[in-house]
Design a protein around this motif. Structure first.
Motif, mmCIF file in Angstrom:
data_model
loop_
_atom_site.group_PDB
_atom_site.id
_atom_site.type_symbol
_atom_site.label_atom_id
_atom_site.label_comp_id
_atom_site.label_asym_id
_atom_site.label_seq_id
_atom_site.Cartn_x
_atom_site.Cartn_y
_atom_site.Cartn_z
ATOM 1 N N LEU A 29 69.005 10.885 42.007
ATOM 2 C CA LEU A 29 69.491 10.078 43.126
ATOM 3 C C LEU A 29 69.787 11.024 44.281
ATOM 4 C CD1 LEU A 29 70.734 7.511 44.446
ATOM 5 C CD2 LEU A 29 72.880 8.122 43.326
ATOM 6 N N ALA A 30 69.143 10.788 45.425
ATOM 7 C CA ALA A 30 69.377 11.617 46.607
ATOM 8 C C ALA A 30 70.208 10.845 47.627
ATOM 9 C CB ALA A 30 68.049 12.037 47.223
ATOM 10 N N LEU A 31 71.217 11.525 48.185
ATOM 11 C CA LEU A 31 72.092 10.923 49.193
ATOM 12 C C LEU A 31 72.176 11.816 50.413
ATOM 13 C CD1 LEU A 31 75.205 9.980 47.001
ATOM 14 C CD2 LEU A 31 73.311 8.504 47.660
ATOM 15 N N ASN A 32 72.337 11.191 51.574
ATOM 16 C CA ASN A 32 72.509 11.949 52.815
ATOM 17 C C ASN A 32 73.995 12.160 53.083
ATOM 18 O OD1 ASN A 32 69.633 11.976 53.993
ATOM 19 N ND2 ASN A 32 69.971 9.858 53.353
ATOM 20 N N ILE A 33 74.344 13.388 53.356
ATOM 21 C CA ILE A 33 75.744 13.729 53.583
ATOM 22 C C ILE A 33 75.907 14.184 55.029
ATOM 23 C CG2 ILE A 33 77.523 15.432 52.936
ATOM 24 C CD1 ILE A 33 77.060 13.248 50.872
ATOM 25 N N SER A 34 76.891 13.644 55.718
ATOM 26 C CA SER A 34 77.114 14.067 57.101
ATOM 27 C C SER A 34 77.899 15.379 57.122
ATOM 28 C CB SER A 34 77.871 12.984 57.869
ATOM 29 O OG SER A 34 79.202 12.951 57.434
ATOM 30 N N SER A 35 77.812 16.091 58.226
ATOM 31 C CA SER A 35 78.472 17.399 58.302
ATOM 32 C C SER A 35 79.989 17.244 58.171
ATOM 33 C CB SER A 35 78.122 18.100 59.604
ATOM 34 O OG SER A 35 78.480 17.297 60.686
ATOM 35 N N GLN A 36 80.521 16.164 58.742
ATOM 36 C CA GLN A 36 81.971 15.957 58.646
ATOM 37 C C GLN A 36 82.412 15.808 57.200
ATOM 38 O OE1 GLN A 36 83.837 13.063 61.162
ATOM 39 N NE2 GLN A 36 82.399 13.418 62.823
ATOM 40 N N GLN A 37 81.554 15.158 56.413
ATOM 41 C CA GLN A 37 81.873 14.938 55.015
ATOM 42 C C GLN A 37 81.879 16.266 54.247
ATOM 43 O OE1 GLN A 37 83.040 12.394 54.419
ATOM 44 N NE2 GLN A 37 82.934 11.880 52.262
ATOM 45 N N LEU A 38 80.889 17.077 54.577
ATOM 46 C CA LEU A 38 80.761 18.362 53.898
ATOM 47 C C LEU A 38 81.906 19.312 54.261
ATOM 48 C CD1 LEU A 38 78.632 19.472 51.938
ATOM 49 C CD2 LEU A 38 77.579 20.631 53.892
ATOM 50 N N GLN A 39 82.506 19.059 55.426
ATOM 51 C CA GLN A 39 83.628 19.887 55.881
ATOM 52 C C GLN A 39 84.954 19.449 55.297
ATOM 53 O OE1 GLN A 39 84.498 20.202 60.113
ATOM 54 N NE2 GLN A 39 82.311 20.504 60.457
ATOM 55 N N MET A 40 84.985 18.222 54.782
ATOM 56 C CA MET A 40 86.226 17.615 54.311
ATOM 57 C C MET A 40 86.756 18.381 53.100
ATOM 58 S SD MET A 40 87.719 14.794 55.232
ATOM 59 C CE MET A 40 88.704 13.449 54.613
ATOM 60 N N PRO A 41 87.968 18.981 53.197
ATOM 61 C CA PRO A 41 88.482 19.698 52.024
ATOM 62 C C PRO A 41 88.577 18.743 50.839
ATOM 63 C CG PRO A 41 89.827 20.142 53.967
ATOM 64 C CD PRO A 41 88.881 19.035 54.332
ATOM 65 N N GLY A 42 88.118 19.192 49.693
ATOM 66 C CA GLY A 42 88.232 18.347 48.499
ATOM 67 C C GLY A 42 87.081 17.381 48.309
ATOM 68 N N PHE A 43 86.081 17.414 49.179
ATOM 69 C CA PHE A 43 84.928 16.521 49.007
ATOM 70 C C PHE A 43 84.293 16.732 47.631
ATOM 71 C CE2 PHE A 43 80.214 16.040 49.517
ATOM 72 C CZ PHE A 43 80.202 14.652 49.502
ATOM 73 N N HIS A 44 84.209 17.990 47.208
ATOM 74 C CA HIS A 44 83.594 18.297 45.908
ATOM 75 C C HIS A 44 84.319 17.604 44.760
ATOM 76 C CE1 HIS A 44 86.656 21.328 44.696
ATOM 77 N NE2 HIS A 44 86.773 21.465 45.994
ATOM 78 N N GLN A 45 85.660 17.466 44.905
ATOM 79 C CA GLN A 45 86.428 16.788 43.849
ATOM 80 C C GLN A 45 86.079 15.304 43.792
ATOM 81 O OE1 GLN A 45 90.079 18.108 45.397
ATOM 82 N NE2 GLN A 45 90.441 19.645 43.798
ATOM 83 N N VAL A 62 83.264 13.972 44.599
ATOM 84 C CA VAL A 62 81.938 13.878 43.968
ATOM 85 C C VAL A 62 82.083 13.988 42.451
ATOM 86 C CG1 VAL A 62 79.652 14.958 43.763
ATOM 87 C CG2 VAL A 62 80.741 14.789 46.006
ATOM 88 N N ALA A 63 82.873 14.964 42.011
ATOM 89 C CA ALA A 63 83.074 15.161 40.568
ATOM 90 C C ALA A 63 83.665 13.908 39.925
ATOM 91 C CB ALA A 63 83.991 16.365 40.324
ATOM 92 N N GLU A 64 84.675 13.321 40.572
ATOM 93 C CA GLU A 64 85.309 12.106 40.049
ATOM 94 C C GLU A 64 84.310 10.972 39.917
ATOM 95 O OE1 GLU A 64 89.399 12.953 42.442
ATOM 96 O OE2 GLU A 64 88.519 10.935 42.662
ATOM 97 N N GLN A 65 83.509 10.802 40.953
ATOM 98 C CA GLN A 65 82.549 9.695 40.953
ATOM 99 C C GLN A 65 81.451 9.897 39.912
ATOM 100 O OE1 GLN A 65 82.768 6.707 42.354
ATOM 101 N NE2 GLN A 65 84.794 7.389 42.988
#
Ligand code: C2E
Ligand code: CA
Ligand code: CA
Ligand code: CA
Length: 279
Positions: free
Chosen positions: A114-130, A132-135
């Motif tokens: 599954l490929a998703l488009n991520i905006s730069s603001q999202q990638l900058q958001m502290p904790g975004f990786h968490q 993703v992991a939760e989901q």
């Protein structure tokens, strides 16, 4: 003459007022887009060029309008970024796409992505990786089946939180894809600094196949270089059989475009996936 000038002045301010009103109205509707459940996802299948089977899908967001029409991302993503709604929207896309596609990603089909488009603001958001992991956990999806598409533009501002997110996502096993490759600045520098798994050749190159001989050589070079760096190559916007043949002959791994399929709502994608699972 004096009167005329005055009328024109009125005319222009009214026009500007109307634009402001429209914009505020749009902004208001966009702020409520999730509460009103007006977003929907279309999925475009991605095909192996060698063997012609579906290797994954890219989720593309749409906004359903009161008149029933669907707006593409270009009509609201920039405004969403401006008013700080992009986080909520991108998180919704991540959640919904994972939930919807989870049954297709598990079981016998574990090579599917599954490929998703991520905006730069999202990638900058502290904790975004968490998040993703939760989901991923919540939906029982293997991290390597998720591919996040990032454009070069986003890496221009290389903040600590962007770095951290990229590093953590990679450690988790999530795949990273460089989208619209060749349209941004100093692409090669980014390839050196970031661990991309996939390179997506932009449609502006693909649509020049058979028209511009320089493009053909450029694509050939991009494919060779990407493979040399251990990346998979996906071509986007394939519309003609000539383009498909060319890309296949030059070793491009995968492709997506109207030749294979338009982005589809789930009901229309389902038969294609069912067929893919059977084969
Ligand atoms: P993209 O990631 O480059 O997506 C490919 C775009 O090309 C899609 O437009 C798709 O519908 C279109 N396309 C696919 N095949 C063909 C083809 O054969 N010919 C032509 N002419 N076009 C083709 P779409 O859906 O309008 O999306 C536009 C952009 O919006 C995407 O470009 C992506 O950067 C962004 N976007 C889409 N969904 C999201 C999202 O959920 N979040 C964020 N932040 N951005 C998104
Ligand atoms: Ca994309
Ligand atoms: Ca793209
Ligand atoms: Ca593109």
């Amino acid at each position: 003459a004096k009167d005329l000038g005055r009328n024109q002045y009125h005319f222009f301010t009214e026009e500007i007022n109307q634009q402001l009103i429209d914009r505020l109205e749009l902004e208001g509707r966009l702020r409520r887009v999730l509460d009103n459940e007006e977003l929907t996802l279309h999925y475009q299948p991605i095909y192996s060029l060698e063997r012609n089977f579906i290797t994954g899908v890219e989720a593309l967001v749409r906004w359903r309008q009161p008149d029933g029409s669907l707006w593409g991302p270009y009509r609201f993503i920039p405004l969403a970024e401006e008013i700080g709604m992009i986080h909520a929207i991108d998180n919704w896309v991540l959640r919904s796409a994972l939930r919807t596609m989870a049954p297709w990603l598990s079981g016998s089909n574990d090579a599917m992505r599954l490929a998703l488009n991520i905006s730069s603001q999202q990638l900058q958001m502290p904790g975004f990786h968490q998040y993703v992991a939760e989901q991923l956990t919540a939906n029982g999806v293997t991290p390597s089946q998720l591919e996040l598409e990032i454009t070069e533009r986003m890496l221009v501002d290389n903040s600590d939180s962007t770095q951290e997110n990229i590093q953590r996502l990679c450690e988790m096993g999530v795949r990273l894809s460089i989208d619209d490759f060749g349209t941004g600045y100093s692409s090669l520098g980014y390839l050196q600094n970031y661990p991309f798994h996939t390179l997506k050749i932009d449609r502006s190159f693909v649509c020049n196949i058979g028209i511009n001989t320089h493009t053909a050589r450029l694509i050939d070079t991009i494919i060779t270089m990407g493979h040399g760096l251990g990346m998979e190559i996906v071509a986007e916007g394939i519309e003609s059989d000539l383009e498909r043949q060319f890309l296949k002959a030059h070793g491009c791994d995968q492709g997506q475009g109207y030749l294979f399929s338009h982005p589809l709502p789930l009901e229309q994608l389902r038969p294609l996936l069912e067929k893919a699972v059977r084969e």
